[in-house]
Write a protein that holds these residues in place. Structure first.
Motif, short mmCIF file in Angstrom:
data_model
loop_
_atom_site.label_atom_id
_atom_site.label_comp_id
_atom_site.label_asym_id
_atom_site.label_seq_id
_atom_site.Cartn_x
_atom_site.Cartn_y
_atom_site.Cartn_z
N HIS A 56 3.24 -6.20 5.25
CA HIS A 56 3.91 -5.35 4.27
C HIS A 56 5.40 -5.61 4.21
O HIS A 56 6.11 -4.96 3.44
N VAL A 127 2.82 0.49 1.91
CA VAL A 127 3.45 -0.52 1.07
C VAL A 127 4.35 0.12 0.01
O VAL A 127 5.47 -0.34 -0.24
N THR A 190 -0.19 -8.76 0.89
CA THR A 190 0.41 -7.42 0.87
C THR A 190 -0.62 -6.30 1.01
O THR A 190 -0.29 -5.22 1.48
#
Length: 543
Positions: A56, A127, A190
């Motif tokens: 992240h 995130v 991600t």
């Protein structure tokens, strides 16, 4: 992915439920008759020292190569780029806005904890949380996940994100707009999960070898900064019985000649790239070691559009026109790279960018036009343009920069100072706008044009050029709201046309991935356009 993306889009775009139960998650599949080496260890060149191993807090290709072995998301890719199950065994949707992921019950973290839907809920919220300062937070906006934009902007709480663990093994994700390629997007670095208890206990130090907990096929064994990262098999990984490679070591070698020499001496099995000036010799003398594959990436220069004189479109156009792409792709590189005049590479699935008008001119005509544009902008022999060109430490990037600045000097009388920075500083400089012109490259996060074109939206934190165009933003919003693939492609063409007109970036070439690859490495994914390499799918063949 080149074929399967279209199939999934058609199914999902028609509003039909799509389940992944017919797909099979794969690990290394050793062909019958292949004799394996006794020592199953592999060494890979990785270009540079990673900025982080926290999925992240990263944004680069070198980091993704390592994290792909350490963390597993909802889905993976096979050797042909096809989306296959990861932690999610199956998924379904009726409208491309609400997605249900059914997680496998045998997935575990490296400390033995079960991997649950709550892990993904926590990770996705992490995130978008402004406190995380995730450089790829914008990626969550691109998914249109409910409230992602407002959370990132600090307008709403992270708990309002459109994700919910229905139970330990059922994850619901809700989008604001229908996104037919959403499942494909879930293979990105991600959106890989992190272990909440470990992150909360150790903070930024959770990625250290002694603290690390992951759910991928490997775990961190040793990390010596600027020297090596070694990973060993995660015996708790749900598919560990099919993994063959016991240890993988990533080396942060920025000098391609040094990397080549270490490969030729038998120290490295897969290089990150190869030195351009040695390509022809290597092809002749070590043909069996040279690997060239298509790559979903574009090499470009970004202009700082918020800084004079690059806030003048005439200056940006002049610099782009004066780059002789034929010299770069044929003389300097010569490995199969294609000239780039559009941002989206031709290898993208289901879309063919059109050549802009300037691309149809001869190079001589482009240079004459560039001279005229610079003169209009107030630059000539009595007042020459001068600026700095930023690039990250790499001999290949340096050679490109020297060639291009020589073109600018010869044809336009421009004086350019080259400035190189190591990877972390380079990323910071770009993000903060501390540059005039910068080298850049973009590799698709999924196989659809928006993975490139969304980068130039004003809200995208990875928009190196700091390009802000209301018309462009509106086009990309229209594309997102369009259910027809044909209509969406028409909008993408308009977006490319606008980029060619405003020229916030100068596309230079479409990548191929040229590297040295030992013939003893089996299972290498030569048909994966995004170059998603999983060490768990590889094996070492006996001499």
């Amino acid at each position: 992915m080149l074929k399967n993306k279209i199939t999934q889009s058609l199914l999902l775009g028609a509003g039909l439920a799509f389940a992944a139960t017919s797909l099979t998650a794969t690990a290394a599949e050793v062909p019958a008759g292949v004799k394996l080496a006794k020592t199953q260890e592999i060494v890979r060149g990785n270009g540079t020292e990673v900025a982080s191993l926290d999925p992240h807090k990263t944004e680069g290709v070198p980091e993704s190569h390592v994290i792909r072995d350490l963390m597993e998301g909802l889905v993976n890719q096979d050797a042909n780029g096809k989306t296959i199950p990861g932690v999610a065994e199956s998924w379904e949707t009726a409208d491309n806005k609400t997605f249900i992921f059914n997680l496998r019950k045998d997935a575990k973290w490296s400390n033995g904890d079960p991997v649950t839907a709550h892990d993904f809920e926590y990770s996705f919220k992490r995130v978008v949380d402004p406190a995380t300062a995730a450089p790829y937070a914008w990626y969550m906006e691109m998914t249109t996940m409910i409230n992602a934009s407002d959370i990132i902007a600090g307008k709403k709480d992270k708990d309002s994100l459109g994700i919910k663990a229905i139970d330990d093994y059922t994850l619901e994700i809700k989008l604001e707009s229908a996104v037919p390629y959403f499942v494909m997007m879930m293979g990105h670095t991600t959106v890989k999960p992190v272990h909440q208890a470990t992150v909360e206990k150790f903070g930024d130090k959770w990625t250290r070898p002694d603290n690390f907990v992951g759910n991928g096929a490997y775990t961190v064994d040793q990390w010596v900064v600027n020297e090596r990262i070694s990973l060993t098999r995660n015996e708790k990984y749900w598919d560990d019985s099919k993994t063959v490679i016991n240890k993988v070591t990533f080396l942060p070698i920025e000098n391609q000649v040094a990397e080549m020499n270490r490969f030729l001496s038998g120290e490295i099995d897969i290089t990150y790239e190869l030195p351009n000036e040695h390509f022809r010799r290597l092809q002749k003398e070590h043909k069996e070691d040279v690997s060239i594959t298509g790559n979903l990436c574009t090499y470009y220069y970004a202009f700082n559009t918020e800084k004079a004189p690059f806030n003048d479109v005439r200056v940006r156009q002049a610099l782009s026109y004066a780059i002789d792409r034929d010299i770069i792709t044929k003389a300097l590189l010569g490995q199969g790279q294609k000239n780039a005049y559009a941002f989206t590479p031709e290898i993208i699935s289901g879309f063919t960018p059109e050549l802009p008008d300037y691309a149809k001119l001869t190079q001589k005509q482009r240079i004459e036009k560039a001279k005229s544009l610079l003169a209009e902008a107030g630059f000539d022999k009595s007042k020459p343009l001068s600026f700095n060109l930023l690039y990250n430490t790499s001999e290949n990037h340096k050679k490109n920069a020297i060639a291009i600045t020589s073109m600018w000097k010869k044809s336009l009388g421009i004086d350019v100072t080259l400035e190189n920075q190591e990877w972390k500083s380079f990323l910071d400089s770009k993000r903060q706008g501390n540059f005039d012109v910068t080298r850049a490259g973009w590799c698709g996060d999924y196989n659809e044009p928006s993975t490139f074109l969304s980068l130039m939206q004003s809200t995208n934190s990875s928009n190196d050029a700091h390009y802000k165009s209301k018309s462009y933003d509106e086009l990309m919003q229209q594309a997102l709201a369009t259910t027809s693939d044909a209509a969406r492609n028409d909008i993408y063409l308009k977006a490319e046309t606008l980029l060619a007109k405003d020229m916030p970036i100068a596309p230079i070439y479409q990548y191929v991935k040229a590297r040295l690859l030992s013939p003893q490495v089996g299972g290498y994914p030569t048909n994966n356009a995004e170059e998603q390499i999983f060490t768990k799918d590889l094996y070492i063949i006996a001499d």
